[in-house]
Design an enzyme around this catalytic site. Structure first.
Site, PDB file in Angstrom:
ATOM      1  N   TYR A  29      40.248  35.819  39.961  1.00 35.06           N
ATOM      2  CA  TYR A  29      41.482  36.221  40.418  1.00 35.06           C
ATOM      3  C   TYR A  29      42.008  35.417  41.621  1.00 35.06           C
ATOM      4  O   TYR A  29      40.923  35.049  42.472  1.00 35.06           O
ATOM      5  CB  TYR A  29      41.331  37.668  40.836  1.00 35.06           C
ATOM      6  CG  TYR A  29      41.452  38.756  39.827  1.00 35.06           C
ATOM      7  CD1 TYR A  29      42.618  38.713  38.875  1.00 35.06           C
ATOM      8  CD2 TYR A  29      40.272  39.645  39.407  1.00 35.06           C
ATOM      9  CE1 TYR A  29      42.589  39.764  37.847  1.00 35.06           C
ATOM     10  CE2 TYR A  29      40.577  40.477  38.458  1.00 35.06           C
ATOM     11  CZ  TYR A  29      41.758  40.504  37.590  1.00 35.06           C
ATOM     12  OH  TYR A  29      41.609  41.376  36.576  1.00 35.06           O
ATOM     13  N   ASP A  79      48.131  38.025  34.165  1.00 39.32           N
ATOM     14  CA  ASP A  79      48.980  39.272  33.758  1.00 39.32           C
ATOM     15  C   ASP A  79      48.786  40.611  34.886  1.00 39.32           C
ATOM     16  O   ASP A  79      48.992  41.758  34.787  1.00 39.32           O
ATOM     17  CB  ASP A  79      48.614  39.871  32.490  1.00 39.32           C
ATOM     18  CG  ASP A  79      47.271  40.359  32.259  1.00 39.32           C
ATOM     19  OD1 ASP A  79      46.288  40.209  33.156  1.00 39.32           O
ATOM     20  OD2 ASP A  79      46.609  40.400  30.938  1.00 39.32           O
ATOM     21  N   HIS A 113      45.435  42.515  28.315  1.00 41.06           N
ATOM     22  CA  HIS A 113      44.513  43.034  29.364  1.00 41.06           C
ATOM     23  C   HIS A 113      43.710  44.353  28.720  1.00 41.06           C
ATOM     24  O   HIS A 113      43.379  45.356  29.434  1.00 41.06           O
ATOM     25  CB  HIS A 113      45.094  43.240  30.559  1.00 41.06           C
ATOM     26  CG  HIS A 113      44.304  43.009  31.726  1.00 41.06           C
ATOM     27  ND1 HIS A 113      44.181  42.238  32.600  1.00 41.06           N
ATOM     28  CD2 HIS A 113      42.981  43.962  32.438  1.00 41.06           C
ATOM     29  CE1 HIS A 113      43.370  42.074  33.707  1.00 41.06           C
ATOM     30  NE2 HIS A 113      42.573  43.280  33.389  1.00 41.06           N
TER      31      HIS A 113
END
Ligand code: FNR
Length: 349
Positions: A132, A160, A245
């Site tokens: 991230y 996403d 996800h």
């Protein structure tokens, strides 16, 4: 352990009996009405196989490579946060299971064991790091450097999640990581306490920046359209994971297996394409490969195995899926991965 599970769904059931409700909900849940979560399964069920017969399937070879990493099967482990909630050995147990299965693990930034600790227990040729991006780019760069130093083979950038999807089960349960656990990558002395840096919005410019930071292959995780796949290729990515996800971000999207064909078409062989979301059977893997995935990733099934029987449970889940894929390939008349053409599936009614 109760009766030894025969398939992934039996692991799911047993895991549900082991975990406390809030943890179970965190692992299982999706966003909003969980429409996408359900659709990931329904979409697989609606694809039908077109088996060929009288081919020689006396041996089945499912070895392949992903970005140059050799794997014994095209079934890999998706990044999922907080493995210590499932078992006290956490990500280390998963990594050992993955290593012995000859698979590959994407370690999450939000792991409960540090990326260096995980790298100590397995062959690092089997490790990719999920990333991230944080507002402080120096923190992000530091994570990438640590992954390089520890021998990780690729960076998987999750694209996403500009914000967290609304997971109402977690809101209702006021879910948080227990105080006895930490997001280990940020628990090193350089960071204070149970620190989580502030994420930032990832854009195509961030990807350009990441490209200047590392020579490791970069994989984008969370692409669902041909348009974005085209842009990803133009930005020089090495791989794409077609993913929603696991139904935890935007609810109401197409299933990832439904998005796979348009991504494969847009990419046109210019980078590797993988898929995750709802893979629970060897036949699901076969369907994804037929639709153009080089390999697939599983998320929750590994957490269920880990919950029920730690390293052994995670290994058994991977083993079951491998055996199922081998059988499915045999019954469909495909003795190698190259033999799995698009003609193996149909979704015509
Ligand atoms: C995830 N996933 C995920 N993805 C990611 O990029 N970073 C993360 O930290 C997490 N964490 C996470 C936690 C849990 C509990 C789940 C279930 C999922 C998404 C994951 O990588 C993958 O896309 C899906 O799990 C795949 O779908 P299945 O196999 O779970 O249906």
């Amino acid at each position: 352990m109760m009766v030894k599970p025969l398939n992934v769904f039996e692991y799911e059931k047993q895991a549900s009996e082991h975990l406390e409700q809030a943890t179970w909900d965190f692992y299982q849940g999706g966003s909003d009405d969980e429409v996408t979560l359900r659709r990931n399964r329904l979409a697989f069920e609606s694809i039908r196989l077109r088996p060929r017969v009288l081919t020689n399937v006396s041996t089945i070879d499912m070895r392949t490579t992903v970005l140059g990493c050799s794997v014994q099967m095209p079934l890999l482990v998706a990044p999922t946060a907080f493995h210590c909630l499932a078992h006290s050995d956490g990500e280390c147990a998963t990594a050992r299971a993955v290593d012995s299965a000859g698979s590959l693990m994407t370690v999450a930034t939000f792991a409960t064991r540090s990326l260096e600790t995980v790298a100590e227990v397995c062959d690092t040729n089997r490790l990719w790091l999920q990333l991230y991006v944080y507002r402080d780019l120096a923190i992000t760069e530091e994570l990438v450097r640590r992954a390089e130093a520890a021998g990780y083979r690729a960076i998987v950038l999750t694209v996403d999640a500009p914000r967290l999807g609304r997971r109402e089960r977690d809101i209702r349960n006021a879910f948080t990581l227990p105080a006895t656990m930490s997001i280990a990558n940020f628990a090193a002395p350089a960071y204070s306490g149970n620190y989580i840096p502030e994420p930032t919005i990832v854009t195509w410019q961030t990807l350009e920046w990441l490209r200047t930071v590392t020579t490791l292959p970069i994989v984008l995780k969370g692409i669902l359209t041909g348009e974005d796949a085209q842009l990803a290729v133009e930005h020089g990515v090495d791989g794409i994971i077609v993913s929603n996800h696991g139904g935890r971000q935007l609810d109401g999207t197409i299933a990832s297996i439904e998005a796979l064909p348009e991504v494969v078409e847009a990419v046109d062989g210019r980078c590797e394409v993988y898929c995750d979301g709802g893979i629970r059977r060897g036949t699901d893997v076969l369907k994804a490969l037929a639709l153009g995935a080089r390999a697939v990733f599983v998320g929750r099934p590994v957490l269920w195995g880990l919950t029920v029987d730690g390293e052994e449970g995670a290994r058994h889940v991977l083993h079951l899926l491998r055996e199922e894929l081998e059988l499915a390939m045999s019954l469909a008349g495909c003795s190698t991965l190259q033999a799995i053409h698009s003609s193996v599936v149909t979704s015509e009614s």
